[in-house]
Write a protein that holds these residues in place. Structure first.
Motif, PDB file in Angstrom:
ATOM      1  N   VAL A   1      -2.671 -34.023 -21.134  1.00 47.02           N
ATOM      2  CA  VAL A   1      -2.806 -32.606 -21.499  1.00 47.02           C
ATOM      3  C   VAL A   1      -3.292 -31.801 -20.302  1.00 47.02           C
ATOM      4  O   VAL A   1      -2.823 -30.695 -20.044  1.00 47.02           O
ATOM      5  CB  VAL A   1      -3.761 -32.434 -22.710  1.00 47.02           C
ATOM      6  CG1 VAL A   1      -4.051 -30.960 -22.946  1.00 47.02           C
ATOM      7  CG2 VAL A   1      -3.136 -33.043 -23.951  1.00 47.02           C
ATOM      8  N   ALA A   2      -4.211 -32.381 -19.552  1.00 43.79           N
ATOM      9  CA  ALA A   2      -4.712 -31.679 -18.364  1.00 43.79           C
ATOM     10  C   ALA A   2      -3.603 -31.460 -17.344  1.00 43.79           C
ATOM     11  O   ALA A   2      -3.670 -30.551 -16.520  1.00 43.79           O
ATOM     12  CB  ALA A   2      -5.863 -32.472 -17.740  1.00 43.79           C
ATOM     13  N   LYS A   3      -2.558 -32.296 -17.397  1.00 45.72           N
ATOM     14  CA  LYS A   3      -1.446 -32.147 -16.449  1.00 45.72           C
ATOM     15  C   LYS A   3      -0.368 -31.186 -16.939  1.00 45.72           C
ATOM     16  O   LYS A   3       0.573 -30.897 -16.217  1.00 45.72           O
ATOM     17  CB  LYS A   3      -0.788 -33.513 -16.208  1.00 45.72           C
ATOM     18  CG  LYS A   3      -1.567 -34.435 -15.307  1.00 45.72           C
ATOM     19  CD  LYS A   3      -0.761 -35.698 -15.052  1.00 45.72           C
ATOM     20  CE  LYS A   3      -1.537 -36.692 -14.205  1.00 45.72           C
ATOM     21  NZ  LYS A   3      -0.797 -37.939 -14.017  1.00 45.72           N
ATOM     22  N   LEU A   4      -0.459 -30.751 -18.177  1.00 43.44           N
ATOM     23  CA  LEU A   4       0.592 -29.881 -18.718  1.00 43.44           C
ATOM     24  C   LEU A   4       0.505 -28.491 -18.096  1.00 43.44           C
ATOM     25  O   LEU A   4      -0.551 -27.859 -18.100  1.00 43.44           O
ATOM     26  CB  LEU A   4       0.444 -29.773 -20.247  1.00 43.44           C
ATOM     27  CG  LEU A   4       1.339 -28.752 -20.946  1.00 43.44           C
ATOM     28  CD1 LEU A   4       2.812 -29.085 -20.750  1.00 43.44           C
ATOM     29  CD2 LEU A   4       1.019 -28.700 -22.434  1.00 43.44           C
ATOM     30  N   GLY A   5       1.608 -28.027 -17.580  1.00 45.85           N
ATOM     31  CA  GLY A   5       1.680 -26.678 -17.047  1.00 45.85           C
ATOM     32  C   GLY A   5       2.550 -25.807 -17.932  1.00 45.85           C
ATOM     33  O   GLY A   5       3.651 -26.195 -18.318  1.00 45.85           O
ATOM     34  N   PHE A   6       2.053 -24.639 -18.277  1.00 46.83           N
ATOM     35  CA  PHE A   6       2.789 -23.676 -19.111  1.00 46.83           C
ATOM     36  C   PHE A   6       3.658 -22.831 -18.167  1.00 46.83           C
ATOM     37  O   PHE A   6       3.155 -21.999 -17.431  1.00 46.83           O
ATOM     38  CB  PHE A   6       1.790 -22.829 -19.887  1.00 46.83           C
ATOM     39  CG  PHE A   6       2.379 -21.700 -20.706  1.00 46.83           C
ATOM     40  CD1 PHE A   6       3.745 -21.543 -20.896  1.00 46.83           C
ATOM     41  CD2 PHE A   6       1.532 -20.781 -21.308  1.00 46.83           C
ATOM     42  CE1 PHE A   6       4.264 -20.502 -21.655  1.00 46.83           C
ATOM     43  CE2 PHE A   6       2.036 -19.730 -22.069  1.00 46.83           C
ATOM     44  CZ  PHE A   6       3.400 -19.593 -22.235  1.00 46.83           C
ATOM     45  N   GLY A   7       4.953 -23.083 -18.186  1.00 41.33           N
ATOM     46  CA  GLY A   7       5.869 -22.333 -17.333  1.00 41.33           C
ATOM     47  C   GLY A   7       6.286 -21.025 -17.997  1.00 41.33           C
ATOM     48  O   GLY A   7       6.826 -21.031 -19.097  1.00 41.33           O
ATOM     49  N   ALA A   8       6.011 -19.903 -17.315  1.00 42.21           N
ATOM     50  CA  ALA A   8       6.281 -18.576 -17.899  1.00 42.21           C
ATOM     51  C   ALA A   8       7.532 -17.952 -17.282  1.00 42.21           C
ATOM     52  O   ALA A   8       7.554 -16.788 -16.916  1.00 42.21           O
ATOM     53  CB  ALA A   8       5.070 -17.669 -17.699  1.00 42.21           C
TER      54      ALA A   8
END
Ligand code: SF4
Ligand code: SF4
Length: 375
Positions: free
Chosen positions: A8-15
């Motif tokens: 989860v800490a590695k998840l990046g929210f791409g906008a």
């Protein structure tokens, strides 16, 4: 091995592709939906949010100010944004990107600032505009915490860049199971080069522009048999999560449902078993049994096309024809989707090929589209 907490800490929210209130206006971002997605992301432990000066023509950055920056304490999130210097007309324009991004985002500093999309002929512009010294000074001045670059090119180019710029803190690379041993993208070799230089990696395109979440039947059937419960996207994310040296895996989301599916995959992360790795290898073999054009629909090619040719539309429909083996179906879609910029308007100036991060021979492919769809 990556635990679910670390995942989860590695998840990046791409906008990059946020929800819109008007599908014909890329700046008309549905801010209330973005707020809901941001809330879900933060509540479930996500922190890394990725945007760029050019996403949604700048509206991605302003939307994040409203949905994220103005609603959460600064220490609750990590912001990444990028400067597409090679598309700027002058040094002044390129160096104005950072202050503009800071203002749009409403922050005093950027956590991860990227020189956007190096590789090919684009790299020289960053030198011409003195961008390396510019970002180094901005970092020294406290406007940037970490300096890096994204790149769409091969491993040798990456090696040259990291040798010339040992000061970079990270790189952003296109990595996914389909590109792992692809001769053009060279994901595996690029990861080796980054490791050799001791530079951590942010992974972009883990689902290959959405393609690995929407596989043709010959690939989908393999995964469905291996695990009928798992989404196709989850296989792609799991492949990336356990690679060594990975800082973040960017997961684009245009809806709350996609965001939830991404979060669930990362939250319940388990390393791939040998049998699952075999299934992925089988999918790759099935996908490569026909020759698809590796267009990610990034849109860089259309930016300066003098004829307004609908390049990604034409390439996508050529792929659809191969996937469905149904030319009349694809031709019917082409008749209205490409109506404003048919492939036959191309004057073969080559601008699109210089801009394409996938090195697609666009002109040749457009000639195919004319033959297949305009006859
Ligand atoms: S080569 Fe054709 S499609 Fe490409 S930029 Fe020039 S006119 Fe547009
Ligand atoms: S042809 Fe290349 S530049 Fe154009 S949308 Fe596809 S990948 Fe992007």
């Amino acid at each position: 091995m990556t635990t679910s907490y670390e995942a989860v800490a590695k998840l990046g929210f791409g906008a990059m592709r946020l929800p819109l209130t008007d599908p014909d206006d890329v700046t008309a971002i549905d801010i209330e939906s973005v707020k809901t997605m941001v809330d879900e992301f933060i509540a479930r432990g996500g922190t890394y949010v990725d945007t760029a000066f050019v996403y949604h023509n700048g509206a991605s950055e302003t939307a994040l100010r409203e949905a994220l920056v103005e609603r959460y304490p600064r220490e609750a999130f990590t912001l990444a944004t990028k400067c597409l210097a090679w598309a700027c007309a002058s040094k002044e324009e390129a160096q104005a990107c950072l202050p503009t991004s800071l203002e749009r985002l409403g922050v005093d500093y950027i956590d991860y600032y990227l020189l956007h999309n190096l590789g090919g002929a684009r790299t020289a512009k960053f030198d011409e505009y003195d961008m390396w010294n510019y970002v180094a000074k901005a970092k020294a001045d406290g406007l940037i915490r970490h300096v890096g670059f994204s790149m769409h090119d091969g491993a040798d180019v990456l090696d040259e860049l990291l040798t010339a710029h040992p000061e970079v803190d990270f790189v952003q690379l296109q990595v996914n199971y389909l590109d792992w041993d692809d001769p053009v993208t060279q994901s595996a070799r690029c990861m080796e080069v980054a490791a050799k230089h001791g530079v951590p990696v942010i992974i972009m395109e883990p689902v290959r522009g959405g393609r690995l979440a929407n596989l043709p039947e010959r690939g989908a059937a393999v995964l469905a048999e291996a695990n009928p419960e798992a989404s196709q996207a989850s296989w792609a994310y799991r492949f990336c999560l356990d690679l060594p040296g990975v800082l973040t895996v960017l997961a684009g989301a245009s809806t709350l449902e996609q965001m939830r599916d991404n979060m669930a995959t990362f939250q319940t992360h388990k390393p791939l078993t040998d049998a699952e790795r075999d299934a992925i290898a089988e999918v790759v073999a099935a996908l490569r049994s026909v020759d698809l054009i590796p267009c990610t629909n990034c849109g860089y090619c259309v930016k300066d096309c003098p004829e307004g040719v609908k390049i990604p539309v034409a390439l996508n429909l050529l792929n659809l024809e191969k996937t469905t083996e149904d030319r009349s179906f694809a031709k019917g879609l082409y008749s209205w989707q490409a109506a404003e910029g048919p492939a036959s308007k191309c004057i073969q100036c080559g601008t699109c090929e210089a801009a394409c991060p996938q090195s697609i021979p666009v002109i040749t492919r457009l000639a195919e589209a004319v033959e297949h769809f305009e006859g």
